[in-house]
Write an enzyme that holds these catalytic residues in place. Structure first.
Site, PDB file in Angstrom:
ATOM      1  N   ASP A   1       0.971  -1.274  -0.092  1.00  0.00           N
ATOM      2  CA  ASP A   1      -0.090  -0.128   0.110  1.00  0.00           C
ATOM      3  C   ASP A   1       0.998   1.135  -0.027  1.00  0.00           C
ATOM      4  O   ASP A   1       2.096   1.012   0.083  1.00  0.00           O
ATOM      5  CB  ASP A   1      -1.001  -0.001   1.203  1.00  0.00           C
ATOM      6  CG  ASP A   1      -2.615   0.699   0.781  1.00  0.00           C
ATOM      7  OD1 ASP A   1      -2.357   1.518   0.090  1.00  0.00           O
ATOM      8  OD2 ASP A   1      -3.309   0.231   1.709  1.00  0.00           O
TER       9      ASP A   1
ATOM     10  N   GLU B   1       0.177  -0.114  -5.407  1.00  0.00           N
ATOM     11  CA  GLU B   1      -0.820   1.022  -5.231  1.00  0.00           C
ATOM     12  C   GLU B   1      -0.265   2.437  -5.763  1.00  0.00           C
ATOM     13  O   GLU B   1      -0.600   3.421  -5.563  1.00  0.00           O
ATOM     14  CB  GLU B   1      -1.414   1.324  -4.134  1.00  0.00           C
ATOM     15  CG  GLU B   1      -1.880   0.025  -3.250  1.00  0.00           C
ATOM     16  CD  GLU B   1      -3.502  -0.166  -3.079  1.00  0.00           C
ATOM     17  OE1 GLU B   1      -3.935   1.000  -2.874  1.00  0.00           O
ATOM     18  OE2 GLU B   1      -4.180  -1.190  -2.768  1.00  0.00           O
ATOM     19  N   TRP B   2       0.966   2.314  -6.393  1.00  0.00           N
ATOM     20  CA  TRP B   2       1.572   3.386  -6.697  1.00  0.00           C
ATOM     21  C   TRP B   2       0.948   4.245  -7.461  1.00  0.00           C
ATOM     22  O   TRP B   2       1.065   5.591  -7.366  1.00  0.00           O
ATOM     23  CB  TRP B   2       2.896   2.788  -7.428  1.00  0.00           C
ATOM     24  CG  TRP B   2       4.259   3.601  -7.898  1.00  0.00           C
ATOM     25  CD1 TRP B   2       3.968   4.938  -7.711  1.00  0.00           C
ATOM     26  CD2 TRP B   2       5.417   3.142  -8.415  1.00  0.00           C
ATOM     27  NE1 TRP B   2       5.398   5.215  -8.248  1.00  0.00           N
ATOM     28  CE2 TRP B   2       6.158   4.290  -8.770  1.00  0.00           C
ATOM     29  CE3 TRP B   2       5.821   1.847  -8.837  1.00  0.00           C
ATOM     30  CZ2 TRP B   2       7.502   4.090  -9.285  1.00  0.00           C
ATOM     31  CZ3 TRP B   2       7.051   1.963  -9.365  1.00  0.00           C
ATOM     32  CH2 TRP B   2       7.724   3.062  -9.737  1.00  0.00           C
ATOM     33  N   PRO B   3       0.269   3.809  -8.434  1.00  0.00           N
ATOM     34  CA  PRO B   3      -0.227   5.128  -9.622  1.00  0.00           C
ATOM     35  C   PRO B   3      -1.324   5.748  -8.936  1.00  0.00           C
ATOM     36  O   PRO B   3      -1.653   7.007  -9.043  1.00  0.00           O
ATOM     37  CB  PRO B   3      -0.774   4.291 -10.933  1.00  0.00           C
ATOM     38  CG  PRO B   3      -0.736   2.966 -10.323  1.00  0.00           C
ATOM     39  CD  PRO B   3       0.235   2.820  -9.409  1.00  0.00           C
TER      40      PRO B   3
ATOM     41  N   TYR C   1      -1.484   6.719  -5.758  1.00  0.00           N
ATOM     42  CA  TYR C   1      -1.062   8.001  -5.000  1.00  0.00           C
ATOM     43  C   TYR C   1      -0.305   8.905  -5.700  1.00  0.00           C
ATOM     44  O   TYR C   1      -0.113   9.977  -5.225  1.00  0.00           O
ATOM     45  CB  TYR C   1      -0.141   7.279  -3.832  1.00  0.00           C
ATOM     46  CG  TYR C   1      -0.769   6.273  -2.845  1.00  0.00           C
ATOM     47  CD1 TYR C   1      -1.422   6.919  -1.765  1.00  0.00           C
ATOM     48  CD2 TYR C   1      -1.226   4.954  -2.922  1.00  0.00           C
ATOM     49  CE1 TYR C   1      -2.194   6.465  -0.660  1.00  0.00           C
ATOM     50  CE2 TYR C   1      -2.117   4.360  -1.810  1.00  0.00           C
ATOM     51  CZ  TYR C   1      -2.470   5.029  -0.807  1.00  0.00           C
ATOM     52  OH  TYR C   1      -3.114   4.287   0.098  1.00  0.00           O
TER      53      TYR C   1
ATOM     54  N   ASP D   1     -10.566   2.671  -3.630  1.00  0.00           N
ATOM     55  CA  ASP D   1     -11.095   1.248  -3.162  1.00  0.00           C
ATOM     56  C   ASP D   1     -12.405   1.133  -3.538  1.00  0.00           C
ATOM     57  O   ASP D   1     -13.354   2.048  -3.635  1.00  0.00           O
ATOM     58  CB  ASP D   1     -11.270   1.374  -1.691  1.00  0.00           C
ATOM     59  CG  ASP D   1      -9.693   1.186  -0.862  1.00  0.00           C
ATOM     60  OD1 ASP D   1      -8.931   1.203  -1.723  1.00  0.00           O
ATOM     61  OD2 ASP D   1      -9.689   0.900   0.229  1.00  0.00           O
TER      62      ASP D   1
END
Length: 378
Positions: free
Chosen positions: A131, A164-166, A168, A192
């Site tokens: 995450d 979840e890189w892109p 954020y 989500d």
């Protein structure tokens, strides 16, 4: 794309096992789900990962600085749970965070990437969901995602890396998907998922809006992840459940259910285990589908499949009235090539039946329920 089960949406951060043992994030929950997955056809349908999300950890690291499972809820530790899951022919996924704390406030992996990767590998973990909460800057976020990828590879154990890189990055800058795919196996782009039609609809709308930048990068080794399947929960009607299943197959999405396999209706089980839909989701060509046409309340999507076939979805967005008809020319499909000079059409969802053979210049008329989808294979 990977398939499995993930605890988050249905079980959230349930840590009070005394008050609610059936809904508590504990080794018992994952062992019971593993039992169901092995015994009730889930594993055989392709769902092989059983994944722990946030809230599995003790509040602090151990004396050697390693992450540790909450001793009350996971008395046997993660290694024992992994062995149990593997004994059922399944794989175990775990969760951590690129920042100094997870989203729920447990210890994050910042400054411990190598140690945490080695710990996960020593436990026999097969997937890491990583995450992006509590990272101090976009530079540290990107560096953390890269470093954990390299650290996982260095362990020598095959571990699927879910990022979840892109998601954020997006509020501030356009993600570099070529770089993200170098490091990650699948990645979240959007909020989500919730157990509601408005959530499913917003994910589909977002995907269509951004398809020019995200569809081309998807393929074997790296996938856009629209988040978990809500089928078998509370918020979706039957038609909306069909829509999620059909559209996740069109999008070549990782297929991770978040539901209670101990209490799931036969209809939801049948839909989630539908072999024809799963075959489209898992098509070896690995191309992600895209929206071709948006016309009033209808959307027409297609996905190129191996063997010169196409998956085609007709989605009715209208939330009022009854079933509506949508008619389109087969010349629309596959840049005019899908049906040239002729093709067979088979309906996969909501129920499977053959529609017969059509020529290149034919039109198809499809009747679709409100918020429903008809999935075809051409």
């Amino acid at each position: 794309p990977p398939m499995g089960w993930l605890h988050w949406e249905r079980f959230l951060c349930g840590t009070d096992c005394a008050a609610d043992p059936r809904r508590c994030v504990s080794e018992q929950l994952f062992m019971e789900m593993a039992d169901r997955m092995a015994a009730e056809g889930w594993r055989d349908a392709g769902y092989e990962f059983i994944c722990i999300d946030d809230c599995w950890m003790a509040p602090t690291r151990d004396k050697q600085g390693r992450l540790q499972a909450d001793p009350k809820r996971f008395p046997g530790g993660i290694r024992k749970l992994a062995d149990y899951v593997h004994s059922k022919g399944l794989k175990l996924g775990i969760y951590s965070d690129v920042g100094n704390k997870t989203c729920a406030g447990f210890p994050g992996s910042y400054d411990h990437y190598d140690l945490d990767a080695q710990t996960f590998a020593s436990w026999g973990v097969d997937l890491l969901k990583f995450d992006g909460c509590n990272s101090d800057s976009l530079e540290l976020l990107a560096e953390g995602y890269r470093r954990m990828s390299l650290a996982l590879n260095k362990t020598g154990r095959s571990i699927v890396y879910s990022c979840e890189w892109p998601f954020y990055l997006r509020p501030v800058q356009q993600p570099n998907y070529t770089e993200i795919k170098q490091y990650c196996n699948h990645w979240r782009n959007f909020y989500d998922v919730y157990d509601s039609w408005s959530s499913i609809k917003s994910i589909l709308d977002w995907t269509a809006l951004h398809q020019d930048s995200i569809v081309k990068i998807a393929g074997p080794g790296g996938w856009n992840d629209p988040d978990m399947a809500m089928i078998g929960n509370f918020g979706l009607s039957w038609d909306q459940s069909v829509t999620q299943m059909a559209m996740w197959a069109i999008m070549a999405a990782p297929l991770f259910m978040s539901n209670d396999l101990r209490h799931i209706s036969p209809e939801a089980k049948c839909l989630l285990q539908n072999k024809e839909v799963i075959a489209i989701n898992q098509d070896p060509l690995g191309k992600q589908g895209y929206q071709l046409v948006k016309d009033k309340n209808f959307q027409l999507w297609e996905r190129p499949l191996s063997g010169q076939a196409y998956a085609v979805a007709v989605l009715n967005h209208q939330e009022i009235g009854g079933p509506q008809k949508f008619t389109f020319s087969l010349t629309f499909l596959g840049n005019g090539l899908a049906c040239n000079p002729a093709c067979s059409v088979r309906q996969v969802l909501p129920a499977s039946r053959d529609w017969g053979v059509y020529t290149w210049i034919s039109s198809l008329s499809v009747e679709v329920n409100p918020t429903g989808t008809v999935l075809l294979k051409v």
